[in-house]
Design an enzyme around this catalytic site. Structure first.
Site, mmCIF file in Angstrom:
data_model
loop_
_atom_site.group_PDB
_atom_site.id
_atom_site.type_symbol
_atom_site.label_atom_id
_atom_site.label_comp_id
_atom_site.label_asym_id
_atom_site.label_seq_id
_atom_site.Cartn_x
_atom_site.Cartn_y
_atom_site.Cartn_z
ATOM 1 N N GLY A 634 19.249 11.797 -57.459
ATOM 2 C CA GLY A 634 19.331 12.037 -56.020
ATOM 3 C C GLY A 634 18.395 11.112 -55.285
ATOM 4 N N ALA A 635 18.468 11.228 -53.983
ATOM 5 C CA ALA A 635 17.571 10.408 -53.162
ATOM 6 C C ALA A 635 16.783 11.343 -52.282
ATOM 7 C CB ALA A 635 18.387 9.449 -52.312
ATOM 8 N N GLU A 637 13.339 11.834 -49.484
ATOM 9 C CA GLU A 637 12.851 11.136 -48.293
ATOM 10 C C GLU A 637 11.965 9.962 -48.682
ATOM 11 O OE1 GLU A 637 10.174 13.501 -46.086
ATOM 12 O OE2 GLU A 637 9.741 11.884 -44.687
ATOM 13 N N GLY A 639 11.774 8.390 -51.853
ATOM 14 C CA GLY A 639 12.188 7.535 -52.964
ATOM 15 C C GLY A 639 13.193 8.278 -53.821
ATOM 16 N N GLU A 706 10.189 21.389 -62.475
ATOM 17 C CA GLU A 706 11.170 21.814 -63.463
ATOM 18 C C GLU A 706 12.534 21.241 -63.059
ATOM 19 O OE1 GLU A 706 12.417 26.012 -63.340
ATOM 20 O OE2 GLU A 706 11.178 26.196 -61.552
ATOM 21 N N SER A 712 21.592 21.054 -56.011
ATOM 22 C CA SER A 712 21.401 21.902 -54.831
ATOM 23 C C SER A 712 22.587 22.854 -54.655
ATOM 24 C CB SER A 712 21.174 21.049 -53.590
ATOM 25 O OG SER A 712 22.223 20.164 -53.470
ATOM 26 N N ASP A 752 12.832 25.870 -43.233
ATOM 27 C CA ASP A 752 14.060 25.090 -43.469
ATOM 28 C C ASP A 752 14.846 25.701 -44.608
ATOM 29 O OD1 ASP A 752 15.915 23.152 -43.090
ATOM 30 O OD2 ASP A 752 14.771 21.523 -44.002
HETATM 31 P P1 AMP Z 1 14.687 16.487 -52.203
HETATM 32 O O1 AMP Z 1 13.950 15.256 -51.871
HETATM 33 O O2 AMP Z 1 13.825 17.571 -52.734
HETATM 34 O O3 AMP Z 1 15.577 16.965 -51.095
HETATM 35 O O4 AMP Z 1 15.650 16.080 -53.429
HETATM 36 C C1 AMP Z 1 16.779 15.268 -53.265
HETATM 37 C C2 AMP Z 1 17.858 15.683 -54.238
HETATM 38 O O5 AMP Z 1 17.392 15.521 -55.577
HETATM 39 C C3 AMP Z 1 18.233 17.174 -54.127
HETATM 40 O O6 AMP Z 1 19.222 17.391 -53.175
HETATM 41 C C4 AMP Z 1 18.737 17.474 -55.522
HETATM 42 O O7 AMP Z 1 20.070 17.084 -55.667
HETATM 43 C C5 AMP Z 1 17.870 16.570 -56.396
HETATM 44 N N1 AMP Z 1 16.731 17.330 -56.926
HETATM 45 C C6 AMP Z 1 15.511 17.473 -56.370
HETATM 46 N N2 AMP Z 1 14.722 18.241 -57.150
HETATM 47 C C7 AMP Z 1 15.456 18.578 -58.223
HETATM 48 C C8 AMP Z 1 15.206 19.376 -59.397
HETATM 49 N N3 AMP Z 1 14.043 19.975 -59.584
HETATM 50 N N4 AMP Z 1 16.195 19.507 -60.297
HETATM 51 C C9 AMP Z 1 17.398 18.921 -60.073
HETATM 52 N N5 AMP Z 1 17.689 18.182 -58.999
HETATM 53 C C10 AMP Z 1 16.740 18.000 -58.081
#
Ligand code: AMP
Length: 982
Positions: A634-635, A637, A639, A706, A712, A752
């Site tokens: 995923g991406a 904010e 990186g 973890e 999501s 949020d």
């Molecule tokens: P975030 O920056 O936390 O919004 O993460 C961006 C995306 O990365 C999320 O929408 C998820 O798809 C993925 N992601 C973040 N944290 C996790 C995690 N602990 N396990 C699996 N996918 C994750």
């Protein structure tokens, strides 16, 4: 309809090829991205392609000229008039050059069958693409069954009319890929089953991460992996550099470099400039690889050649071994100055001023040399070990020494020598200064005494042979055994003294010494004298008794007062603690010594003056070497977010998610990025995403959590639309509510809460995530600016939070209601395509989201209570958890659907009105069970509402289909009363 002349189609078709060069630039003009390596390009093949076409009347190679008059090879087939076409075109063996995944880009035109007048129904508008992997480059025949199908290719833009003048023809471009290749190469084949195709260009390429130099490490051209795996690559340090931390990067499937870790640094004598290590110029140096740049040589040193790792000191200047190379060269100190001595009988205190030139160093010390000299001072010999120096003789750091145990009335010569850290390196003699002293005579003892009740008169003899005349005598006295507490010094020039003001009947100690010009002598003897006795306390004296009583009482009062003060001050402390400011609380919490009453409290990282301290307090530092990054998932904010594994010492390997902070961040970005870890690290709950730790000591900075296999919640639900039971959905909601209860108990307001910020693991456990400080502002694509300037995810946010930023756990409850709606509707967008402004207006006017399809009434009621306008009317999270628990324990309560009459009714099914069980069973064509129902006691329509499948079985309704029909009709009876669909 125009008459059909089969032979004209090919010619029409082929004539159109003359304009291909306008659609496809010639090979010479085509620029391919830097990370694509072409294995075959039909446009730039020098000779005939020599592809195999069979049968012979199928595909045909046709050369046309491009605008530079270079022949372009194309393949065409257009046997649209005959049925049962199976025309194959096969490339020669294409070596894969180590690539596991190759891409095939084809450019073609395809005729629209409708545009060909009179063609039979067998005319096709697609063709198939196959490949066959082989180590043999000379296969002359490959069976159809040996091919693996890549895809059926259809045109996006089939052209209906070949009109060169109008330029209506459109070229299609399609790209497909084949993965996990393992043999030396493969053959590509095109199968035509009766279409009119012109294959204009076929390009086969693979992707690589191109050679790059980063952090002084060279990462070679790297072929991307099969599937979407990342390939870990170790970089090689560029010339004149060495590894600081093993440089690594990951080559992603689309040919981009990701997540640089570690770096090389320029060796001593070199500095980094535009990605290479350059030698330090003469006059400068770099001592350690970890220093960033060459520095100018320190004062009194120089370097005459390039690449100096150190500078050389000028003559007369030195650096001690332990001196840092950045220090200026130094020299030995000059001599100590202004020596003075003060003789005290057989002791002498020597003092001097530090040298005027310390040689540029702060480590000046002194050595003392003692010599005993004859009376005329001409002949001196070393003093020997009987003389003592306090604090010591050599290496004295202060400019004063006490010399003891000298012989009385003798001459001494003391030399004080200065030295510093480089004196041993210098051949020149050390700076020194000499001082001569004569010790004094011992003083006489007390000879005479006269005592009264409050005074004593002492007399003494002059000392023998005083060295120089006696200047004065010093009398010291004190009450016996009280010297430490109190003593008095008196001085006189006379050899007699009356000491008065003494206490009657008290023993005093007296000592006398003489001071000559050479200093003080020793105390001559010690005399104890008792003043004459007097009754100091007569028990019978009422005044004295009063004084005593008053004194004792006063003492007791004083004692009580002191104790009281102590207690009060203790209480006072307690009071202060009770009113601790947040910082004080912070200290208590972070050291884990004092627990605040009740549950733990969330501490906002901003309460820390030093945000790094918050990280240290709440997040564990993880060594980057224990992390293995595997793929990008995923991406975020700041990186990429990757998945990978973490193996901590003594623990089993676990899957983790790794968020990294992209290069070039500002201090603020680093703080904001890490704030998520210092918030997350304070939580410990099965429904809150768990922080494993952070990597802050090396780059990139990372947050390790973890791993949640299903990503999501919003995406997950959309992917599995309609696939869960209502109990499963309520289970997910229960988990989220439980996590939110924990957060609200800790005093944390999420702000949020939305399905996109909930993560789901492989067991369908939902965990609340996304705790960054800037997230609502920066990160969330749903956040929009409000009239008050804040950025808020409108659809999820309560009216008071939108209107005046009143964010509380009650506003989180509102958002939770929206998450409930998202979950039950499998990821539907709240308020669909309404604009944010319309949503705000509608909510203000009392509109609330309706129950989603198949939503149990109780769940919609719970949602509506979360959306109460007044925030005090909304349920707290503990109530929500209990409510959901009850529903899970009693699934029947979920049976009643909020909108069954709206959503589940098939409008084509007629309805009849029934009043008895018999009528009802007849109406649903289950009349054969009328007897069974009445004999089982089901005589009124109300009584059948609670019937179950097992009861139906006992009554003899054993066919599953009949049970289902009866039960679903019971369901509609419960919601629509006596209207029954038949
Ligand atoms: P975030 O920056 O936390 O919004 O993460 C961006 C995306 O990365 C999320 O929408 C998820 O798809 C993925 N992601 C973040 N944290 C996790 C995690 N602990 N396990 C699996 N996918 C994750």
């Amino acid at each position: 309809m125009a008459p059909f002349f089969p032979w004209i189609y090919p010619s029409l078709f082929f004539s159109s090829l003359f304009i291909f060069h306008e659609l496809v630039p010639s090979a010479a003009l085509r620029n391919y991205p830097e990370n694509e390596v072409t294995l075959l390009d039909s446009m730039s093949a020098p000779g005939d392609l020599e592809w195999l076409a069979y049968p012979a009347e199928g595909w045909e190679e046709i050369s046309v000229m491009d605008e530079r008059n270079t022949p372009m090879r194309t393949y065409q087939v257009c046997n649209v008039m005959e049925a049962n076409q199976n025309n194959w075109l096969r490339t020669r063996h294409i070596r894969r050059e180590g690539a596991q995944r190759v891409y095939i880009e084809i450019k073609f035109t395809l005729r629209d069958c409708n545009s060909l007048p009179g063609v039979p129904g067998t005319c096709k508008e697609t063709f198939n693409m196959f490949y066959h992997e082989s180590n043999n480059a000379n296969l002359w025949f490959i069976k159809e069954s040996q091919y693996v199908k890549i895809d059926t290719i259809a045109a996006d833009e089939s052209f209906t009319q070949v009109d060169v003048g109008d330029r209506v023809m459109k070229l299609n471009t399609e790209v497909r890929d084949i993965s996990n290749l393992s043999k030396t190469g493969f053959y590509l084949a095109f199968q035509d089953l009766g279409a009119c195709i012109a294959l204009v260009s076929v390009r086969i390429f693979y992707k690589k991460c191109p050679l790059t130099v980063l952090n002084l490490a060279t990462f070679p051209d790297t072929i991307t992996g099969g599937d979407s795996a990342l390939v870990e690559v170790q970089g090689a340090c560029v010339n004149a550099s060495e590894e600081h931390e093993t440089p690594r990067m990951y080559c992603s499937a689309d040919g981009g470099w990701l997540v640089p870790i570690g770096r090389c640094v320029c060796k001593p004598g070199y500095e980094e400039h535009k990605g290479v290590c350059q030698p330090c110029r003469p006059g400068s140096y770099k001592a350690s690889a970890t220093d960033a740049y060459c520095s100018k040589c320190p004062p009194h040193s120089s370097s005459h050649q390039e690449k100096a790792s150190e500078c050389v000191c000028e003559p007369g200047f030195y650096l001690a071994e332990s001196d840092p190379r950045s220090m200026a060269c130094t020299r030995p100190p000059s001599a100590p100055r202004n020596p003075i001595s003060s003789v005290n009988e057989t002791c002498v205190t020597l003092e001097w001023s530090p040298p005027s030139d310390t040689g540029g160093r702060g480590d000046v010390t002194y050595n003392l040399f003692c010599r005993k000299c004859s009376g005329d001072g001409r002949k001196c010999v070393p003093c020997g070990s009987a003389v003592h120096f306090v604090p010591r003789q050599f290496g004295v750091a202060v400019a004063a020494v006490l010399v003891t145990d000298l012989q009385p009335h003798s001459n001494y010569s003391f030399t004080v020598e200065s030295q510093n850290g480089v004196s041993d390196l210098s051949p020149s003699p050390r700076g020194e200064v000499t001082v001569n002293v004569t010790t004094s005579q011992t003083v006489s003892v007390v000879l005479k005494e006269r005592r009264s009740k409050d005074s004593v008169t002492l007399a003494w003899q002059e000392p023998d042979r005083p060295s120089g005349g006696v200047v004065e005598y010093e009398v010291i006295y004190y009450e016996k055994n009280q010297r430490e507490q109190n003593y008095t010094v008196l001085k006189t020039r006379s050899h007699m003294m009356t000491v008065d003001g003494l206490k009657p009947g008290t023993t005093y100690v007296f000592r006398v010494r003489a001071r000559t010009e050479g200093g003080y002598g020793t105390y001559g003897g010690e005399i104890e004298l008792e003043t004459s006795h007097e009754d100091i306390l007569a028990i019978g004296d009422p005044n004295q008794v009063t004084i005593l009583v008053v004194s004792i009482a006063g003492g007791i009062v004083l004692l009580i007062f002191l104790v009281a003060c102590f207690v009060v001050s203790g209480r006072h402390c307690g009071y202060i603690k009770a009113k601790q400011d947040p910082d004080e609380e912070k200290m208590q919490f972070q050291h884990g010594r004092v627990k605040l009453p009740g549950s733990r409290t969330y501490i906002h990282p901003h309460t820390y003056e030093d945000p790094n301290q918050a990280i240290r307090d709440f997040a564990k530092e993880i060594d980057a070497s224990s992390i293995r990054i595997e793929r990008v998932i995923g991406a975020g904010e700041f990186g990429e977010v990757c998945s990978g594994r973490l193996r901590l010492q003594g623990k089993r390997e676990i899957y983790v998610a790794i968020k990294s902070l992209k290069a070039g961040y500002s201090d603020k970005q680093r703080r904001d990025f890490l704030s998520e870890a210092s918030i997350m690290g304070q939580f410990d709950h099965p429904n809150i995403i768990r922080l494993e730790g952070v990597v802050t000591r090396c780059k990139p900075v990372m947050i390790i959590t973890e791993f949640m296999e299903n990503g999501s919640l919003d995406t997950f639900l959309k992917k599995h639309d309609g696939q869960f039971t209502v109990i499963q959905l309520v289970g997910m909601l229960r988990g989220i509510a439980s996590g939110m209860k924990y957060l609200s108990d800790m005093g944390y307001v999420h702000r949020d809460l939305a399905a996109r910020n909930i993560l789901v693991n492989s067991n369908l456990v939902c965990k609340v995530s996304d705790f960054g400080l800037s997230r609502v502002l920066e990160d969330d694509p749903e956040a929009a600016y409000t009239t008050r300037g804040g950025k808020i995810p409108i659809r999820w946010t309560s009216p008071e939070a939108i209107a005046y930023r009143k964010f509380t756990s009650a506003s989180d409850v509102w958002s939770y209601g929206i998450v409930m709606w998202e979950v039950v509707s499998y990821g539907e967008r709240p308020y669909w395509e309404m604009s944010n402004q319309d949503v705000i207006k509608a909510i203000d006017e009392g509109y609330r989201l309706p129950a989603p399809m198949d939503c149990p009434v109780v769940l919609h009621q719970l949602m509506l209570s979360c959306w109460e306008k007044s925030r005090s009317d909304r349920p707290k999270f503990d109530i929500i958890v209990t409510t959901l628990d009850k529903l899970i324990r009693n699934p029947a309560s979920l049976r009643e659907l909020a909108n069954s009459s709206v959503c589940r009714q098939d409008p084509t099914t007629p309805e009849v009105s029934v009043t008895t069980v018999e009528e009802w069973l007849e109406a649903i064509k289950m009349g054969q069970y009328k007897e069974s129902f009445s004999s089982a006691g089901y005589v009124t329509l109300d009584s059948v509402l609670y019937i179950s499948a097992s009861e139906l079985g006992k009554m003899g309704v054993t066919l599953a289909g009949h049970q289902k029909k009866i039960l679903s009709s019971v369901q509609s009876l419960s919601t629509q009363g006596t209207q029954v669909q038949v």
